[in-house]
Design a protein around this motif. Structure first.
Motif, mmCIF file in Angstrom:
data_model
loop_
_atom_site.group_PDB
_atom_site.id
_atom_site.type_symbol
_atom_site.label_atom_id
_atom_site.label_comp_id
_atom_site.label_asym_id
_atom_site.label_seq_id
_atom_site.Cartn_x
_atom_site.Cartn_y
_atom_site.Cartn_z
ATOM 1 N N ILE A 31 5.027 -6.155 3.119
ATOM 2 C CA ILE A 31 4.716 -4.839 2.546
ATOM 3 C C ILE A 31 3.311 -4.811 1.962
ATOM 4 O O ILE A 31 2.571 -3.828 2.128
ATOM 5 N N GLN A 32 2.924 -5.906 1.302
ATOM 6 C CA GLN A 32 1.637 -5.929 0.630
ATOM 7 C C GLN A 32 0.470 -6.221 1.590
ATOM 8 O O GLN A 32 -0.599 -5.612 1.469
ATOM 9 N N TYR A 33 0.682 -7.184 2.531
ATOM 10 C CA TYR A 33 -0.438 -7.647 3.360
ATOM 11 C C TYR A 33 -0.178 -7.510 4.859
ATOM 12 O O TYR A 33 -1.011 -7.887 5.682
ATOM 13 N N GLN A 34 1.005 -7.032 5.245
ATOM 14 C CA GLN A 34 1.385 -6.879 6.655
ATOM 15 C C GLN A 34 1.243 -8.181 7.449
ATOM 16 O O GLN A 34 0.737 -8.210 8.563
ATOM 17 N N ARG A 35 1.717 -9.283 6.843
ATOM 18 C CA ARG A 35 1.649 -10.556 7.580
ATOM 19 C C ARG A 35 2.788 -11.488 7.153
ATOM 20 O O ARG A 35 3.382 -11.325 6.081
#
Length: 285
Positions: free
Chosen positions: A246-250
């Motif tokens: 959610i925060q960094y898409q990884r």
């Protein structure tokens, strides 16, 4: 009728022995009474000789569990009755244990009520032990640490190699019987005040009791320990992955590490579960 051997571990317990030995002889006139003198420095042997009691002597103090094992090896009876030497266990309760044993049980334990505990702290500690052990074996355990019990000798001796030399032998033998599928019953008892000074150290022996529970749990029900740990790693990895996605898409290396650890812990538990099945081979004979 099965021959009964009464086994009493004793270390400097001349006062308690002087009280209970004549009462035991009165209740069980034909029984073999064995007092295991665990390196006593008082008049334990002299007191035993007054009541036609067989004495097995350790050259030095080896521990309560070691005394129990020595008594079990020396006993000739088909039924072993274990009692403490400090006067807390009432000989009048012996018949109740033996009558319950005749109902096709392999071991009957005298279960103390809360009023019979020596202190509030020990009472709460025993409740925690009982609940944890009950979860381990999947059966309710009313009193994990009671030393007052009647057991069939052939079943008991199968687990001698597991018994520790310290005070936690009741913990080990109780959990071993449950996990091996031997029927165990409990008889409510009320214990008296001990004669003499207790040899149990609350903190030290409490930690040892806890370690013994996990040791036997690992020995007989490893998945009960490994699965919650595996699940914990998996859920931690899952929540961390959702956070980083959610925060960094990884997908991070830490999430991968937690997932891999979860799988490895589960597989170790699964293999351990298969290995421990070998312990039941000898218990079924």
């Amino acid at each position: 009728m099965n021959r009964i051997s009464v086994i009493i571990p004793a270390k400097n317990e001349e006062e308690g022995l002087a009280l209970i030995l004549p009462r035991i002889r009165e209740k069980l006139p034909d029984a073999e009474i064995i007092v295991v003198n665990d390196g006593s420095s008082d008049n334990t042997i002299k007191v035993c000789n007054q009541y036609a009691t067989r004495v097995v002597t350790h050259p030095y103090s080896m521990g309560n569990g070691a005394a129990v094992k020595s008594g079990a090896r020396a006993a000739s009876g088909e039924i072993l009755l274990f009692m403490d030497a400090d006067g807390q266990h009432q000989p009048e309760d012996i018949r109740r244990l033996l009558e319950r044993l005749d109902e096709n049980y392999d071991m009957v334990v005298g279960a103390r009520d809360s009023d019979s505990q020596s202190s509030i702290g020990r009472s709460y500690a025993n409740k925690i032990y009982n609940r944890l052990a009950s979860w381990m074996v999947g059966t309710r355990i009313d009193d994990l640490t009671s030393g007052f019990r009647a057991v069939r000798a052939d079943k008991f001796r199968k687990f001698l190699h597991l018994l520790p030399n310290g005070f936690s032998y009741p913990t080990t033998i109780t959990m071993s019987f449950f996990r091996a599928g031997h029927p165990v019953a409990y008889v409510p008892i009320v214990t008296g005040q001990r004669e003499g000074k207790s040899h149990i150290r609350i903190v030290h022996d409490g930690v040892r009791f806890l370690l013994i529970i996990f040791k036997i749990g690992t020995l007989y029900a490893p998945l009960k320990l490994f699965f919650p740990v595996s699940l914990g790693f998996f859920l931690t990895g899952l929540f961390y992955y959702l956070y980083t996605f959610i925060q960094y898409q990884r997908f991070t290396n830490m999430s991968a590490f937690l997932f891999i650890t979860s799988v490895l812990v589960f597989l170790i538990g699964l293999v351990s579960e298969q290995i421990t099945a070998l312990n039941f081979k000898d218990s079924e004979k």
